[in-house]
Design a protein around this motif. Sequence first.
Motif, short mmCIF file in Angstrom:
data_model
loop_
_atom_site.label_atom_id
_atom_site.label_comp_id
_atom_site.label_asym_id
_atom_site.label_seq_id
_atom_site.Cartn_x
_atom_site.Cartn_y
_atom_site.Cartn_z
N MET A 83 25.99 7.36 -22.08
CA MET A 83 24.53 7.26 -21.96
C MET A 83 24.13 7.74 -20.57
SD MET A 83 23.87 3.59 -23.83
CE MET A 83 24.61 2.66 -22.51
N ASN A 84 23.36 8.80 -20.53
CA ASN A 84 22.87 9.37 -19.27
C ASN A 84 21.35 9.28 -19.20
OD1 ASN A 84 25.54 10.16 -18.66
ND2 ASN A 84 25.25 12.12 -19.69
N SER A 85 20.82 9.46 -18.00
CA SER A 85 19.36 9.42 -17.80
C SER A 85 18.75 8.19 -18.45
CB SER A 85 18.72 10.70 -18.36
OG SER A 85 19.28 11.84 -17.74
N LEU A 86 19.35 7.05 -18.21
CA LEU A 86 18.90 5.82 -18.86
C LEU A 86 17.49 5.43 -18.45
CD1 LEU A 86 22.27 3.89 -18.74
CD2 LEU A 86 20.91 4.28 -20.80
N LYS A 87 16.79 4.84 -19.40
CA LYS A 87 15.42 4.41 -19.21
C LYS A 87 15.33 2.89 -19.45
CE LYS A 87 13.80 8.76 -21.21
NZ LYS A 87 12.96 9.38 -22.28
N PRO A 88 14.33 2.24 -18.85
CA PRO A 88 14.17 0.80 -19.10
C PRO A 88 14.08 0.46 -20.58
CG PRO A 88 12.82 1.45 -17.24
CD PRO A 88 13.40 2.72 -17.82
N GLU A 89 13.51 1.34 -21.38
CA GLU A 89 13.40 1.08 -22.82
C GLU A 89 14.73 1.16 -23.56
OE1 GLU A 89 11.59 3.23 -21.00
OE2 GLU A 89 11.14 5.06 -22.13
N ASP A 90 15.77 1.62 -22.89
CA ASP A 90 17.12 1.60 -23.49
C ASP A 90 17.76 0.22 -23.40
OD1 ASP A 90 17.66 4.84 -22.03
OD2 ASP A 90 17.13 4.38 -24.12
N THR A 91 17.13 -0.70 -22.67
CA THR A 91 17.67 -2.05 -22.53
C THR A 91 17.82 -2.72 -23.89
OG1 THR A 91 16.79 -2.35 -20.30
CG2 THR A 91 17.22 -4.34 -21.58
N ALA A 92 19.03 -3.19 -24.18
CA ALA A 92 19.32 -3.80 -25.49
C ALA A 92 20.76 -4.29 -25.50
CB ALA A 92 19.13 -2.79 -26.61
N VAL A 93 21.08 -5.06 -26.52
CA VAL A 93 22.49 -5.33 -26.83
C VAL A 93 22.94 -4.22 -27.78
CG1 VAL A 93 24.13 -6.92 -27.88
CG2 VAL A 93 22.20 -7.81 -26.56
N TYR A 94 23.99 -3.54 -27.39
CA TYR A 94 24.47 -2.39 -28.17
C TYR A 94 25.63 -2.83 -29.07
CZ TYR A 94 21.51 0.95 -25.78
OH TYR A 94 20.41 1.65 -25.33
N TYR A 95 25.43 -2.63 -30.38
CA TYR A 95 26.43 -3.00 -31.37
C TYR A 95 27.10 -1.75 -31.93
CZ TYR A 95 24.24 -7.61 -31.36
OH TYR A 95 23.75 -8.84 -30.99
N CYS A 96 28.41 -1.84 -32.04
CA CYS A 96 29.20 -0.80 -32.68
C CYS A 96 29.36 -1.16 -34.16
CB CYS A 96 30.57 -0.76 -31.99
SG CYS A 96 31.79 0.30 -32.74
N ASN A 97 29.22 -0.18 -35.05
CA ASN A 97 29.29 -0.41 -36.49
C ASN A 97 30.24 0.57 -37.15
OD1 ASN A 97 26.64 -2.30 -37.24
ND2 ASN A 97 26.37 -1.06 -35.41
N ALA A 98 30.82 0.12 -38.26
CA ALA A 98 31.76 0.97 -38.99
C ALA A 98 31.47 0.91 -40.48
CB ALA A 98 33.20 0.50 -38.74
N ARG A 99 31.74 2.02 -41.17
CA ARG A 99 31.59 2.03 -42.62
C ARG A 99 32.62 2.97 -43.23
NH1 ARG A 99 26.32 5.92 -43.71
NH2 ARG A 99 27.52 7.84 -43.95
N SER A 100 32.96 2.69 -44.49
CA SER A 100 33.87 3.57 -45.23
C SER A 100 33.09 4.64 -45.98
CB SER A 100 34.69 2.75 -46.23
OG SER A 100 35.51 1.82 -45.55
N TYR A 101 32.03 4.23 -46.64
CA TYR A 101 31.23 5.17 -47.44
C TYR A 101 29.75 4.90 -47.20
CZ TYR A 101 35.66 5.25 -49.95
OH TYR A 101 36.98 5.34 -50.27
N GLY A 102 28.92 5.89 -47.47
CA GLY A 102 27.49 5.70 -47.37
C GLY A 102 26.76 7.02 -47.57
#
Length: 124
Positions: A83-102
């Motif tokens: 993540m570059n050039s970060l902005k205050p609106e990028d503030t959050a808890v960042y969750y990693c997600n995985a899926r097999s199909y979709g």
Amino acid sequence: QVQLVESGGGLVQAGGSLRLSCAASGRTFSSYAMAWFPQAPGKEREFVAAISWSGGSTYYADAVKGRFTISRDNAKNTVYLQMNSLKPEDTAVYYCNARSYGSSWYALYEYDYWGQGTQVTVSS
């Protein structure tokens, strides 16, 4: 089944950079598509980036195109979010997600697994 553990969050000033990591357990990591869904205070989780199982295809939300880069190392069972050039609106808890199909890269309900999240705070 896969277990995900995020790391790399922290406090950074606007314009700064962070690199998030998501380490996955299990021997079938390379068969999962991966994505990042941050959740800001008082808001629902929103899609920012996804990557195919091979790493050959990537997808981004318009708000982060040109600033964020998703990548993966299947030999290390890890996916990254630079993540570059970060902005205050990028503030959050960042969750990693995985899926097999979709069928949709952007819909949270398409993903089967997620980690505990890592906090990213961008100060102005």
